[in-house]
Enzyme design. Structure first.
Site, PDB file in Angstrom:
ATOM      1  CB  SER A 110     -21.945  68.049  59.849  1.00 11.61           C
ATOM      2  OG  SER A 110     -22.819  68.285  58.591  1.00 11.61           O
ATOM      3  CG  HIS A 168     -17.830  71.052  45.757  1.00 10.04           C
ATOM      4  ND1 HIS A 168     -18.755  69.911  45.601  1.00 10.04           N
ATOM      5  CD2 HIS A 168     -17.997  71.815  46.626  1.00 10.04           C
ATOM      6  CE1 HIS A 168     -19.589  69.885  46.524  1.00 10.04           C
ATOM      7  NE2 HIS A 168     -19.234  70.864  47.547  1.00 10.04           N
ATOM      8  CG  HIS A 169     -13.948  75.069  44.629  1.00 17.15           C
ATOM      9  ND1 HIS A 169     -12.660  74.609  44.911  1.00 17.15           N
ATOM     10  CD2 HIS A 169     -14.557  74.835  46.042  1.00 17.15           C
ATOM     11  CE1 HIS A 169     -12.451  74.021  46.165  1.00 17.15           C
ATOM     12  NE2 HIS A 169     -13.618  74.281  47.023  1.00 17.15           N
ATOM     13  CE  LYS A 223     -15.754  68.795  47.767  1.00 12.61           C
ATOM     14  NZ  LYS A 223     -15.307  68.914  48.918  1.00 12.61           N
TER      15      LYS A 223
END
Length: 251
Positions: free
Chosen positions: A109, A142-143, A146
Protein backbone atom coordinates in the site's frame (compact mmCIF):
# COMPACT_ATOMS: atom_id res chain seq x y z
CA UNK A 1 2.77 -12.32 19.49
CA UNK A 2 3.76 -11.19 15.98
CA UNK A 3 7.53 -10.91 15.62
CA UNK A 4 8.52 -8.10 13.25
CA UNK A 5 11.69 -7.27 11.30
CA UNK A 6 11.80 -3.50 10.66
CA UNK A 7 13.42 -2.61 7.33
CA UNK A 8 14.53 1.02 7.29
CA UNK A 9 14.68 1.06 11.07
CA UNK A 10 16.88 4.17 11.41
CA UNK A 11 14.74 6.28 9.07
CA UNK A 12 11.97 8.61 10.21
CA UNK A 13 9.17 6.08 9.87
CA UNK A 14 11.32 3.28 11.24
CA UNK A 15 11.89 5.27 14.42
CA UNK A 16 8.18 6.15 14.68
CA UNK A 17 7.20 2.48 14.33
CA UNK A 18 9.82 1.46 16.90
CA UNK A 19 8.20 3.87 19.37
CA UNK A 20 4.61 2.95 18.42
CA UNK A 21 5.09 -0.81 18.81
CA UNK A 22 5.53 -0.32 22.56
CA UNK A 23 1.84 0.54 22.76
CA UNK A 24 0.76 -2.73 21.14
CA UNK A 25 0.65 -5.92 23.17
CA UNK A 26 0.25 -8.19 20.14
CA UNK A 27 3.56 -7.52 18.37
CA UNK A 28 7.22 -6.67 18.90
CA UNK A 29 10.25 -5.78 16.75
CA UNK A 30 12.92 -8.48 16.96
CA UNK A 31 15.41 -7.10 14.41
CA UNK A 32 16.07 -4.24 12.02
CA UNK A 33 17.58 -3.76 8.57
CA UNK A 34 19.34 -0.57 7.54
CA UNK A 35 22.46 0.48 5.64
CA UNK A 36 23.30 2.67 8.64
CA UNK A 37 23.83 0.27 11.52
CA UNK A 38 23.57 2.27 14.77
CA UNK A 39 26.06 1.75 17.58
CA UNK A 40 23.18 1.25 20.03
CA UNK A 41 19.69 -0.09 19.35
CA UNK A 42 16.77 -1.71 21.17
CA UNK A 43 17.12 -4.72 18.85
CA UNK A 44 19.84 -6.17 16.58
CA UNK A 45 20.27 -4.28 13.29
CA UNK A 46 21.75 -5.76 10.09
CA UNK A 47 22.89 -4.01 6.93
CA UNK A 48 21.14 -6.53 4.66
CA UNK A 49 18.53 -9.32 4.94
CA UNK A 50 21.15 -11.91 3.97
CA UNK A 51 23.03 -11.32 7.24
CA UNK A 52 20.08 -12.16 9.46
CA UNK A 53 19.63 -15.37 11.39
CA UNK A 54 16.54 -14.22 13.23
CA UNK A 55 13.22 -16.00 13.77
CA UNK A 56 10.36 -13.68 12.85
CA UNK A 57 6.85 -13.66 11.39
CA UNK A 58 6.82 -10.65 9.05
CA UNK A 59 8.90 -7.79 7.64
CA UNK A 60 7.73 -4.17 7.56
CA UNK A 61 9.59 -2.10 4.97
CA UNK A 62 9.66 1.68 5.19
CA UNK A 63 12.95 2.31 3.41
CA UNK A 64 13.80 2.98 -0.23
CA UNK A 65 12.86 1.33 -3.56
CA UNK A 66 16.51 0.28 -3.98
CA UNK A 67 16.04 -2.15 -1.06
CA UNK A 68 13.32 -4.11 -2.85
CA UNK A 69 15.50 -6.68 -4.72
CA UNK A 70 17.20 -7.92 -1.55
CA UNK A 71 13.89 -8.02 0.33
CA UNK A 72 12.21 -10.06 -2.40
CA UNK A 73 15.15 -12.48 -2.52
CA UNK A 74 14.88 -12.87 1.25
CA UNK A 75 11.11 -13.38 1.02
CA UNK A 76 11.48 -16.08 -1.63
CA UNK A 77 14.20 -17.89 0.31
CA UNK A 78 12.56 -17.71 3.74
CA UNK A 79 8.85 -17.52 2.87
CA UNK A 80 8.66 -14.40 5.04
CA UNK A 81 5.54 -12.22 4.60
CA UNK A 82 6.28 -8.61 3.61
CA UNK A 83 4.43 -5.39 4.46
CA UNK A 84 5.72 -2.98 1.82
CA UNK A 85 5.02 0.66 2.74
CA UNK A 86 7.78 2.26 0.67
CA UNK A 87 6.67 4.54 -2.18
CA UNK A 88 8.31 5.42 -5.48
CA UNK A 89 8.47 1.91 -6.98
CA UNK A 90 8.86 1.67 -10.75
CA UNK A 91 6.33 -0.20 -12.90
CA UNK A 92 8.83 -3.05 -13.18
CA UNK A 93 9.21 -3.23 -9.41
CA UNK A 94 5.44 -3.29 -8.92
CA UNK A 95 5.27 -6.18 -11.38
CA UNK A 96 7.98 -8.00 -9.39
CA UNK A 97 6.01 -7.47 -6.18
CA UNK A 98 2.89 -8.95 -7.78
CA UNK A 99 4.87 -11.92 -9.08
CA UNK A 100 6.42 -12.61 -5.67
CA UNK A 101 2.99 -12.41 -4.00
CA UNK A 102 2.16 -15.70 -5.70
CA UNK A 103 4.77 -17.33 -3.45
CA UNK A 104 4.56 -15.35 -0.18
CA UNK A 105 1.98 -13.05 1.44
CA UNK A 106 2.65 -9.41 0.53
CA UNK A 107 0.77 -6.38 1.84
CA UNK A 108 1.40 -3.48 -0.54
CA UNK A 109 0.00 0.00 0.00
CA UNK A 110 1.19 3.50 -0.82
CA UNK A 111 -0.55 4.76 2.32
CA UNK A 112 -1.33 2.99 5.59
CA UNK A 113 -3.93 5.51 6.82
CA UNK A 114 -7.53 4.40 7.34
CA UNK A 115 -8.73 7.92 6.46
CA UNK A 116 -6.91 7.94 3.13
CA UNK A 117 -8.40 4.61 2.17
CA UNK A 118 -11.86 5.95 2.96
CA UNK A 119 -11.06 9.01 0.80
CA UNK A 120 -10.22 6.63 -2.03
CA UNK A 121 -13.54 4.81 -1.72
CA UNK A 122 -15.47 8.10 -1.63
CA UNK A 123 -13.56 9.37 -4.68
CA UNK A 124 -14.38 6.20 -6.62
CA UNK A 125 -18.06 6.63 -5.77
CA UNK A 126 -17.98 10.29 -6.87
CA UNK A 127 -16.31 9.33 -10.16
CA UNK A 128 -18.99 6.72 -10.81
CA UNK A 129 -21.77 9.26 -10.19
CA UNK A 130 -20.23 12.15 -12.16
CA UNK A 131 -18.80 10.18 -15.08
CA UNK A 132 -16.97 12.49 -17.49
CA UNK A 133 -19.18 15.48 -16.62
CA UNK A 134 -16.71 16.59 -13.93
CA UNK A 135 -12.98 17.27 -14.30
CA UNK A 136 -10.76 15.51 -11.74
CA UNK A 137 -7.67 17.11 -10.22
CA UNK A 138 -5.54 15.74 -7.37
CA UNK A 139 -3.29 17.93 -5.19
CA UNK A 140 -0.82 16.37 -2.75
CA UNK A 141 1.37 18.20 -0.23
CA UNK A 142 4.34 16.82 1.71
CA UNK A 143 7.43 17.99 3.62
CA UNK A 144 10.45 19.35 1.82
CA UNK A 145 12.52 16.19 2.37
CA UNK A 146 10.21 13.87 0.41
CA UNK A 147 12.04 12.66 -2.68
CA UNK A 148 9.37 11.13 -4.94
CA UNK A 149 6.69 13.20 -6.67
CA UNK A 150 3.85 12.70 -7.11
CA UNK A 151 3.29 10.77 -3.92
CA UNK A 152 2.45 7.10 -4.03
CA UNK A 153 -0.84 7.98 -2.38
CA UNK A 154 -1.76 10.44 -5.13
CA UNK A 155 -1.15 7.73 -7.69
CA UNK A 156 -3.22 5.28 -5.62
CA UNK A 157 -6.11 7.76 -5.68
CA UNK A 158 -5.74 8.37 -9.43
CA UNK A 159 -5.57 4.64 -10.19
CA UNK A 160 -8.67 3.96 -8.09
CA UNK A 161 -10.65 6.68 -9.86
CA UNK A 162 -9.41 5.40 -13.23
CA UNK A 163 -10.63 1.90 -12.40
CA UNK A 164 -14.27 3.01 -12.41
CA UNK A 165 -14.13 5.23 -15.51
CA UNK A 166 -15.42 4.02 -18.86
CA UNK A 167 -12.20 5.11 -20.59
CA UNK A 168 -8.78 5.08 -18.93
CA UNK A 169 -7.72 8.71 -18.38
CA UNK A 170 -4.34 10.24 -19.07
CA UNK A 171 -2.37 11.52 -16.07
CA UNK A 172 -1.10 15.07 -16.53
CA UNK A 173 1.71 16.13 -14.16
CA UNK A 174 3.13 19.28 -15.72
CA UNK A 175 0.36 21.40 -17.16
CA UNK A 176 2.55 24.44 -17.88
CA UNK A 177 4.11 22.61 -20.82
CA UNK A 178 0.75 22.42 -22.62
CA UNK A 179 -0.80 25.21 -24.70
CA UNK A 180 -4.30 23.86 -25.20
CA UNK A 181 -7.54 23.49 -23.26
CA UNK A 182 -7.97 20.68 -20.75
CA UNK A 183 -9.48 17.52 -22.21
CA UNK A 184 -12.14 15.44 -20.46
CA UNK A 185 -10.09 12.26 -20.52
CA UNK A 186 -7.39 13.26 -18.04
CA UNK A 187 -6.60 13.54 -14.34
CA UNK A 188 -4.33 16.37 -13.24
CA UNK A 189 -1.89 15.46 -10.44
CA UNK A 190 -0.02 18.25 -8.65
CA UNK A 191 2.74 18.10 -6.02
CA UNK A 192 3.67 20.62 -3.31
CA UNK A 193 6.82 20.24 -1.20
CA UNK A 194 7.46 22.47 1.79
CA UNK A 195 8.23 22.75 5.48
CA UNK A 196 7.20 19.84 7.69
CA UNK A 197 3.86 18.93 6.05
CA UNK A 198 3.18 15.32 7.05
CA UNK A 199 0.79 14.61 4.21
CA UNK A 200 -2.26 16.26 2.66
CA UNK A 201 -4.32 14.98 -0.26
CA UNK A 202 -7.18 16.73 -2.00
CA UNK A 203 -9.37 15.37 -4.79
CA UNK A 204 -11.26 18.03 -6.75
CA UNK A 205 -14.28 17.18 -8.90
CA UNK A 206 -15.01 20.34 -10.90
CA UNK A 207 -18.26 20.50 -12.85
CA UNK A 208 -20.45 23.21 -14.33
CA UNK A 209 -21.07 25.78 -11.57
CA UNK A 210 -20.25 23.32 -8.77
CA UNK A 211 -17.18 21.77 -7.17
CA UNK A 212 -16.88 18.76 -4.87
CA UNK A 213 -13.67 18.50 -2.85
CA UNK A 214 -12.67 15.45 -0.79
CA UNK A 215 -9.59 15.94 1.38
CA UNK A 216 -7.49 14.24 4.04
CA UNK A 217 -4.81 15.72 6.29
CA UNK A 218 -2.37 13.63 8.31
CA UNK A 219 -1.40 15.32 11.58
CA UNK A 220 1.44 12.95 12.49
CA UNK A 221 3.37 9.97 11.16
CA UNK A 222 1.96 7.81 13.97
CA UNK A 223 -1.18 7.04 11.95
CA UNK A 224 0.99 5.38 9.29
CA UNK A 225 2.97 3.52 11.95
CA UNK A 226 -0.13 2.04 13.59
CA UNK A 227 -1.49 1.11 10.18
CA UNK A 228 1.72 -0.72 9.30
CA UNK A 229 1.73 -2.59 12.62
CA UNK A 230 -1.90 -3.64 12.19
CA UNK A 231 -1.07 -4.80 8.66
CA UNK A 232 1.85 -6.87 9.99
CA UNK A 233 -0.36 -8.64 12.53
CA UNK A 234 -2.96 -9.26 9.81
CA UNK A 235 -0.49 -10.47 7.16
CA UNK A 236 1.33 -12.94 9.42
CA UNK A 237 -1.82 -15.10 9.37
CA UNK A 238 -2.44 -15.02 5.61
CA UNK A 239 -1.70 -17.33 2.72
CA UNK A 240 0.40 -16.19 -0.29
CA UNK A 241 -1.27 -13.37 -2.18
CA UNK A 242 -1.28 -9.62 -2.68
CA UNK A 243 -3.14 -7.78 0.08
CA UNK A 244 -4.17 -4.15 0.60
CA UNK A 245 -5.87 -2.05 3.25
CA UNK A 246 -9.31 -3.02 1.93
CA UNK A 247 -8.55 -6.69 2.69
CA UNK A 248 -7.53 -5.89 6.25
CA UNK A 249 -10.64 -3.80 6.84
CA UNK A 250 -12.85 -6.67 5.70
CA UNK A 251 -11.07 -9.18 7.95
Amino acid sequence: MTRIIMSGCTGKMGRVITAAVKEKADCKIVAGIDLRVPEQSEYPVFSSPEEMQIEADVVIDFSNPTALPSLLRYAEKSGMPMVLCTTGYSELQVAEIKEMSQKVPIFYSGNMSLGINLLIELSKKAAQVFGNAFDVEIVEKHHNQKIDAPSGTALMIADSISSVMEESPKYVYDRHSFRHARTKNEIGIHSVRGGSIVGEHEVIFAGHDEILTISHSAQSKEIFAMGALNAAVFLAKQKPGLYAMSDMLRD
